[in-house]
Design a protein around this motif. Structure first.
Motif, PDB file in Angstrom:
ATOM      1  N   GLU A 419      10.372  -3.784   6.511  1.00  0.00           N
ATOM      2  CA  GLU A 419      10.195  -3.243   7.860  1.00  0.00           C
ATOM      3  C   GLU A 419      10.010  -1.719   7.809  1.00  0.00           C
ATOM      4  O   GLU A 419      10.173  -1.109   6.763  1.00  0.00           O
ATOM      5  CB  GLU A 419      11.416  -3.605   8.707  1.00  0.00           C
ATOM      6  CG  GLU A 419      11.502  -5.107   8.939  1.00  0.00           C
ATOM      7  CD  GLU A 419      12.899  -5.573   9.335  1.00  0.00           C
ATOM      8  OE1 GLU A 419      13.032  -6.751   9.694  1.00  0.00           O
ATOM      9  OE2 GLU A 419      13.850  -4.774   9.287  1.00  0.00           O
ATOM     10  N   GLN A 420       9.700  -1.156   8.968  1.00  0.00           N
ATOM     11  CA  GLN A 420       9.377   0.270   9.011  1.00  0.00           C
ATOM     12  C   GLN A 420      10.471   1.085   9.692  1.00  0.00           C
ATOM     13  O   GLN A 420      11.232   0.560  10.498  1.00  0.00           O
ATOM     14  CB  GLN A 420       8.047   0.458   9.749  1.00  0.00           C
ATOM     15  CG  GLN A 420       6.890  -0.158   8.982  1.00  0.00           C
ATOM     16  CD  GLN A 420       5.643  -0.330   9.822  1.00  0.00           C
ATOM     17  OE1 GLN A 420       5.720  -0.766  10.970  1.00  0.00           O
ATOM     18  NE2 GLN A 420       4.492  -0.001   9.256  1.00  0.00           N
ATOM     19  N   SER A 421      10.508   2.369   9.350  1.00  0.00           N
ATOM     20  CA  SER A 421      11.512   3.270   9.917  1.00  0.00           C
ATOM     21  C   SER A 421      10.860   4.538  10.444  1.00  0.00           C
ATOM     22  O   SER A 421       9.710   4.837  10.133  1.00  0.00           O
ATOM     23  CB  SER A 421      12.539   3.685   8.854  1.00  0.00           C
ATOM     24  OG  SER A 421      13.118   2.573   8.251  1.00  0.00           O
ATOM     25  N   LEU A 422      11.672   5.266  11.206  1.00  0.00           N
ATOM     26  CA  LEU A 422      11.210   6.540  11.751  1.00  0.00           C
ATOM     27  C   LEU A 422      12.364   7.526  11.679  1.00  0.00           C
ATOM     28  O   LEU A 422      13.499   7.190  12.031  1.00  0.00           O
ATOM     29  CB  LEU A 422      10.786   6.313  13.200  1.00  0.00           C
ATOM     30  CG  LEU A 422      10.177   7.440  14.035  1.00  0.00           C
ATOM     31  CD1 LEU A 422       9.502   6.841  15.246  1.00  0.00           C
ATOM     32  CD2 LEU A 422      11.192   8.454  14.487  1.00  0.00           C
ATOM     33  N   LEU A 423      12.093   8.726  11.180  1.00  0.00           N
ATOM     34  CA  LEU A 423      13.090   9.792  11.213  1.00  0.00           C
ATOM     35  C   LEU A 423      12.598  10.859  12.177  1.00  0.00           C
ATOM     36  O   LEU A 423      11.450  11.298  12.101  1.00  0.00           O
ATOM     37  CB  LEU A 423      13.283  10.413   9.830  1.00  0.00           C
ATOM     38  CG  LEU A 423      14.091   9.586   8.829  1.00  0.00           C
ATOM     39  CD1 LEU A 423      14.086  10.274   7.466  1.00  0.00           C
ATOM     40  CD2 LEU A 423      15.529   9.386   9.319  1.00  0.00           C
ATOM     41  N   VAL A 529      -0.118   2.507  10.356  1.00  0.00           N
ATOM     42  CA  VAL A 529       1.207   1.922  10.557  1.00  0.00           C
ATOM     43  C   VAL A 529       1.071   0.422  10.811  1.00  0.00           C
ATOM     44  O   VAL A 529       1.806  -0.395  10.243  1.00  0.00           O
ATOM     45  CB  VAL A 529       1.942   2.605  11.725  1.00  0.00           C
ATOM     46  CG1 VAL A 529       3.269   1.922  11.995  1.00  0.00           C
ATOM     47  CG2 VAL A 529       2.160   4.083  11.426  1.00  0.00           C
ATOM     48  N   GLU A 530       0.107   0.060  11.623  1.00  0.00           N
ATOM     49  CA  GLU A 530      -0.057  -1.366  11.927  1.00  0.00           C
ATOM     50  C   GLU A 530      -0.469  -2.159  10.692  1.00  0.00           C
ATOM     51  O   GLU A 530      -0.105  -3.325  10.544  1.00  0.00           O
ATOM     52  CB  GLU A 530      -1.066  -1.539  13.074  1.00  0.00           C
ATOM     53  CG  GLU A 530      -0.409  -1.210  14.408  1.00  0.00           C
ATOM     54  CD  GLU A 530      -1.354  -1.267  15.598  1.00  0.00           C
ATOM     55  OE1 GLU A 530      -2.575  -1.429  15.381  1.00  0.00           O
ATOM     56  OE2 GLU A 530      -0.855  -1.128  16.732  1.00  0.00           O
ATOM     57  N   ALA A 531      -1.215  -1.527   9.793  1.00  0.00           N
ATOM     58  CA  ALA A 531      -1.629  -2.210   8.564  1.00  0.00           C
ATOM     59  C   ALA A 531      -0.535  -2.169   7.494  1.00  0.00           C
ATOM     60  O   ALA A 531      -0.760  -2.575   6.357  1.00  0.00           O
ATOM     61  CB  ALA A 531      -2.905  -1.570   8.025  1.00  0.00           C
ATOM     62  N   HIS A 532       0.642  -1.655   7.858  1.00  0.00           N
ATOM     63  CA  HIS A 532       1.760  -1.555   6.917  1.00  0.00           C
ATOM     64  C   HIS A 532       1.431  -0.712   5.703  1.00  0.00           C
ATOM     65  O   HIS A 532       1.910  -0.981   4.607  1.00  0.00           O
ATOM     66  CB  HIS A 532       2.233  -2.947   6.496  1.00  0.00           C
ATOM     67  CG  HIS A 532       3.331  -3.439   7.401  1.00  0.00           C
ATOM     68  ND1 HIS A 532       4.663  -3.392   7.069  1.00  0.00           N
ATOM     69  CD2 HIS A 532       3.270  -3.945   8.636  1.00  0.00           C
ATOM     70  CE1 HIS A 532       5.378  -3.860   8.078  1.00  0.00           C
ATOM     71  NE2 HIS A 532       4.553  -4.209   9.050  1.00  0.00           N
ATOM     72  N   GLU A 533       0.618   0.313   5.895  1.00  0.00           N
ATOM     73  CA  GLU A 533       0.383   1.261   4.805  1.00  0.00           C
ATOM     74  C   GLU A 533       1.426   2.378   4.829  1.00  0.00           C
ATOM     75  O   GLU A 533       1.436   3.244   3.971  1.00  0.00           O
ATOM     76  CB  GLU A 533      -1.029   1.869   4.940  1.00  0.00           C
ATOM     77  CG  GLU A 533      -2.126   0.859   4.644  1.00  0.00           C
ATOM     78  CD  GLU A 533      -3.467   1.235   5.269  1.00  0.00           C
ATOM     79  OE1 GLU A 533      -4.336   0.342   5.367  1.00  0.00           O
ATOM     80  OE2 GLU A 533      -3.644   2.401   5.686  1.00  0.00           O
ATOM     81  N   ILE A 534       2.263   2.347   5.844  1.00  0.00           N
ATOM     82  CA  ILE A 534       3.303   3.359   6.014  1.00  0.00           C
ATOM     83  C   ILE A 534       4.642   2.644   6.141  1.00  0.00           C
ATOM     84  O   ILE A 534       4.760   1.659   6.872  1.00  0.00           O
ATOM     85  CB  ILE A 534       3.074   4.158   7.322  1.00  0.00           C
ATOM     86  CG1 ILE A 534       1.674   4.760   7.378  1.00  0.00           C
ATOM     87  CG2 ILE A 534       4.144   5.212   7.517  1.00  0.00           C
ATOM     88  CD1 ILE A 534       1.428   5.851   6.400  1.00  0.00           C
ATOM     89  N   ASP A 535       5.652   3.167   5.407  1.00  0.00           N
ATOM     90  CA  ASP A 535       6.999   2.603   5.545  1.00  0.00           C
ATOM     91  C   ASP A 535       7.879   3.461   6.439  1.00  0.00           C
ATOM     92  O   ASP A 535       8.806   2.966   7.062  1.00  0.00           O
ATOM     93  CB  ASP A 535       7.659   2.494   4.165  1.00  0.00           C
ATOM     94  CG  ASP A 535       6.833   1.652   3.218  1.00  0.00           C
ATOM     95  OD1 ASP A 535       6.512   0.506   3.588  1.00  0.00           O
ATOM     96  OD2 ASP A 535       6.481   2.154   2.129  1.00  0.00           O
ATOM     97  N   LEU A 536       7.590   4.758   6.440  1.00  0.00           N
ATOM     98  CA  LEU A 536       8.471   5.669   7.165  1.00  0.00           C
ATOM     99  C   LEU A 536       7.654   6.759   7.851  1.00  0.00           C
ATOM    100  O   LEU A 536       6.838   7.422   7.210  1.00  0.00           O
ATOM    101  CB  LEU A 536       9.456   6.317   6.172  1.00  0.00           C
ATOM    102  CG  LEU A 536      10.316   7.466   6.708  1.00  0.00           C
ATOM    103  CD1 LEU A 536      11.250   6.994   7.810  1.00  0.00           C
ATOM    104  CD2 LEU A 536      11.114   8.104   5.573  1.00  0.00           C
ATOM    105  N   LEU A 537       7.896   6.921   9.144  1.00  0.00           N
ATOM    106  CA  LEU A 537       7.306   8.035   9.885  1.00  0.00           C
ATOM    107  C   LEU A 537       8.368   9.119   9.985  1.00  0.00           C
ATOM    108  O   LEU A 537       9.527   8.832  10.284  1.00  0.00           O
ATOM    109  CB  LEU A 537       6.934   7.590  11.302  1.00  0.00           C
ATOM    110  CG  LEU A 537       5.854   6.520  11.422  1.00  0.00           C
ATOM    111  CD1 LEU A 537       5.928   5.850  12.782  1.00  0.00           C
ATOM    112  CD2 LEU A 537       4.504   7.159  11.217  1.00  0.00           C
TER     113      LEU A 537
END
Ligand code: ADP
Ligand code: ZN
Length: 727
Positions: A419-423, A529-537
């Motif tokens: 899953e993805q996170s945001l700081l 982000v939608e393509a899950h190329e990013i884990d953390l913003l």
């Protein structure tokens, strides 16, 4: 001789009288060209009893040159210009300029020729091949195609000559497409349907109707006010003949890409955008389409409020709590408040949509002036995230780190679960302060009372107030010691660096105005982000708005106490709004998300309220405190800033203002004192603050006061009514 009074677009001049030449029929609102000295300027014919003008004998009166062939400015907009000028104590010409911001739009444009790729021959120069590939189906002027094709205009002209590019005649003022209210109607939840119906009904009745659409994050406020837009589109019997227009004000135009996609999905085409980055031709086309009524839905920044709508039926202020709606320079108006005023003058509906209404707005609801529409749950049964604090006193991050072990652990768990996170940290750059270890020098901006912020992405120290920037020096600029400069404190870039060290597998995207500076960049981010190329913003307040990422499960607030330090009257409220907003990014899909707040004061009321979702309790306490102190909206404030390059002249003017400060029951003048930003762009600044009871005529008192004080030419005195900025 017939004469007219004309409000002219000339700073320092108000209204002037002109003779009406034979054969010209002029009435209030007509936009005209008039002589002034050796040149001509633009102005608007106004009711003569609204502005005073110098008496000029008939014989001396000069004549109007011509009337522009555009729709007359409506009485509604004329009243709005008068009100805005009077309320914010701004010169009428400055307000008028916002309504007539595109002089070229006053004249119909000749047709222009654009080009588009046609038949491409087999044998081509490599340059032409590359250009043709990049151009694809794009249409544009020679200049635009050269830019997009990455070649010179000469190459494009050559391709035109060779018949590869086909000329197409276009009218630069072609009407924008008309959004279709029936294009893709959503099925609304019961709550949404009730709210939508109230708004749609009000749009149909043509009465002033202010609404607060107060819905938790993810409740589907957008879908609700879209129904109001549909009602405005249907007004006057369907979209073929109707003219009902809607204005949607958004705080950050760069972030509207996802919003625009939703709009197009609902209404079948794009709305008309209005913001400062439009090209000249786009601006004039938008202005003309607004004035003719062809632009049915306008989405824009603050200044879209002063456009000459032919038939405005609805104004939506999205994220209405945002303080960026307050303009800080020039005419210092608050777009939310002017939006309500425009709705009142025009007799139409206005919707303030927000998950965290401002105290000013809540009090209007309590006073019975605004109708509240509530959406208390997320759409589709999604749950609000669980919020918890991490006590930094018991869980301090290691030296030189900013993330506590529990937060790092949660980031790891989230990553492992796919899953993805945001700081969230509301600080651009790498470090807010650069300090010399050997002499103690803190590197400041030479033109402002502010530290320079290190930006590693660009390798520069930058002033966030004036834009001044220099390469990061190798030696201390004060003592010339080598290798003695140390960055202090974190910005988002530094947090990203820490993540790369402690969680090297995470793919990180920085979201700040330095990286997401255009709608295209924002759209690319959403795709990644939608393509899950990013884990953390990792982002500043820019990430708190508008995005909807279903797999974003964890939000970490790096420093929940940051906004509370050195706070003005709204610091607590602003912090609450910001954290609630960023928390709302977590768990917007089927699974509930979670939010972790790093704080040194988990027991503070604001932190408890965030954890317990006790917005009502928090706002009640804040509101009581404001009431006790007579602060807005229970009392009124005006900031007065005296500024200039000559420090002594500024101080003298500020002192004489202080000495002649008005005295009245229920009125207090604080200051003068050096402003917290004692120098800005090389100008010295002193501040005074006027605090008044609500019943007093604040503007009248200030106007009389300022009239009695001599201000040297080198000094500027600006008045900020209802200030949000106290720096
Ligand atoms: P808010 O602005 O209140 O935070 P949004 O308007 O972004 O919430 O809505 C949250 C999500 O729910 C969006 O993805 C939106 O498309 C979806 N949604 C809301 N209402 C509906 C509806 N009636 N039908 C389908 N999807 C909806
Ligand atoms: Zn500066």
């Amino acid at each position: 001789m017939p004469r007219v009074r004309v409000l002219v677009l000339q700073h320092g001049l108000g209204a002037l009288d002109y003779a009406v030449p034979d054969g010209l029929d002029l009435g209030p609102g007509d936009i005209v060209e008039v002589p002034l000295g050796p040149r001509t300027i633009v102005g608007v014919v106004w009711e003569a009893d609204r502005w005073a003008a110098r008496e000029v004998a008939d014989a001396k009166l000069r004549a109007v040159v011509r009337r522009f062939d555009v729709p007359a400015m409506t009485a509604g907009l004329r009243r709005l210009i008068e009100w805005t000028g009077a309320y914010y104590m701004a010169p009428p010409a400055a307000v008028l300029r916002m309504a007539l911001s595109v002089p070229s739009a006053l004249v119909a444009a000749a047709g222009v020729i654009e080009y588009r790729l046609g038949a491409v021959p087999d044998k081509l120069t490599p340059q032409r091949t590359a250009a043709a590939e990049r151009l694809g189906g794009r249409q544009g002027s020679v200049r635009e195609l050269a830019r997009h094709g990455g070649v010179s205009e000469g190459v494009i002209r050559g391709m035109v000559k060779a018949g590869m590019l086909t000329p197409i005649a276009v009218s630069p003022d072609a009407a924008p497409p008309v959004p279709d209210p029936d294009f893709a109607q959503p099925v609304l939840s019961y709550e949404q349907a009730v709210a939508a119906e109230d708004i749609a009904r009000a749009v149909g009745t043509r009465d002033f109707a202010p609404f607060v659409l107060d819905g938790v994050t993810g409740s589907g406020k957008t879908e609700v006010y879209f129904e109001g837009i549909a009602a405005a589109l249907r007004a006057d019997g369907g979209r073929e003949t109707g003219t009902g227009q809607t204005l949607v004000l958004v705080p950050e135009i760069a972030l509207t890409a996802p919003w625009l996609a939703r709009f197009a999905a609902r209404f079948g085409c794009a709305p008309t955008p209005w913001h400062s980055d439009l090209r000249g031709s786009e601006r004039r086309r938008a202005w003309r389409a607004v004035a003719s009524g062809d632009a049915r839905v306008v989405v824009g920044a603050r200044s879209a409020l002063f456009l000459p709508y032919a038939d405005l039926r609805l104004i939506v202020v999205d994220e209405a709590h945002e303080s960026s709606f307050k303009q800080d320079e020039g005419v210092q108006y608050h777009a939310r408040d002017v939006a309500v005023m425009r709705a009142q003058i025009e007799g139409i509906a206005v919707v303030l949509a927000t998950a965290t209404p401002a105290i000013e707005t809540r009090v209007q609801v309590a006073r019975g002036r605004y109708t509240e529409l509530k959406l208390p749950t997320r759409f589709g049964g999604a749950q609000l995230p669980r919020v918890a604090t991490i006590d930094l006193r018991t869980n301090p991050p290691p030296r030189g780190h900013w993330l506590s072990l529990p937060l790092v652990g949660a980031l790891r768990e989230t990553f492992v679960a796919g899953e993805q996170s945001l700081l969230f940290l509301n600080r651009r750059g790498y470090a807010p302060l650069t300090l010399c270890r050997s002499c103690g020098e803190r590197i400041e901006c030479p033109q402002c009372t502010a530290w320079l912020v290190e930006h590693r992405l660009t390798g520069r120290l930058q002033c966030h107030h004036c834009g001044y920037n220099v390469p990061v020096p190798k030696l201390c600029p004060a003592c010339a010691a080598p290798d003695s400069l140390v960055p202090c404190g974190p910005g988002v870039e530094r947090v990203a660096e820490e993540v790369a060290r402690v969680l090297p597998d995470l793919r990180v995207a920085l979201v700040t105005s330095d990286t997401i500076f255009s709608p295209a960049r924002a759209a690319a981010l959403v795709d990644a982000v939608e393509a899950h190329e990013i884990d953390l913003l990792i982002g500043t307040q820019l990430v708190t708005k508008g995005y909807h990422f279903p797999d974003l499960m964890l939000v970490g607030v790096v420093d929940a106490d940051l906004g509370l330090a050195g706070g003005d009257l709204r610091a607590g409220e602003r912090t609450f709004q910001q954290i609630a907003q960023v928390s709302g990014r977590a768990g917007r899909g089927a699974k509930p998300g979670r939010v972790l707040l790093q704080t040194h004061q988990p027991e503070a009321r604001i932190m408890r309220a965030l954890v317990d979702y006790d917005a009502e309790g928090f706002y009640a306490a804040e509101t009581d405190a404001r009431r006790d102190l007579g602060l807005p909206p229970f009392g009124r404030l005006a900031g007065i800033v005296v500024s200039g390059e000559d420090e002594a002249a500024v101080a003298a003017t500020a002192r004489s203002l202080g000495r002649s400060a008005p005295q009245a029951d229920g009125l207090a003048v604080l200051g003068p004192a050096p402003a917290p930003l004692a120098m800005l762009r090389g100008r010295h600044r002193q501040r005074l603050l006027v605090h008044a009871r609500r019943s007093l005529d604040l503007q009248g008192i200030i106007a009389e006061w300022l009239e009695g004080v001599a201000v040297p030419a080198s000094v500027r005195v600006t008045v900020d009514i209802d200030p949000y900025n106290f720096l």
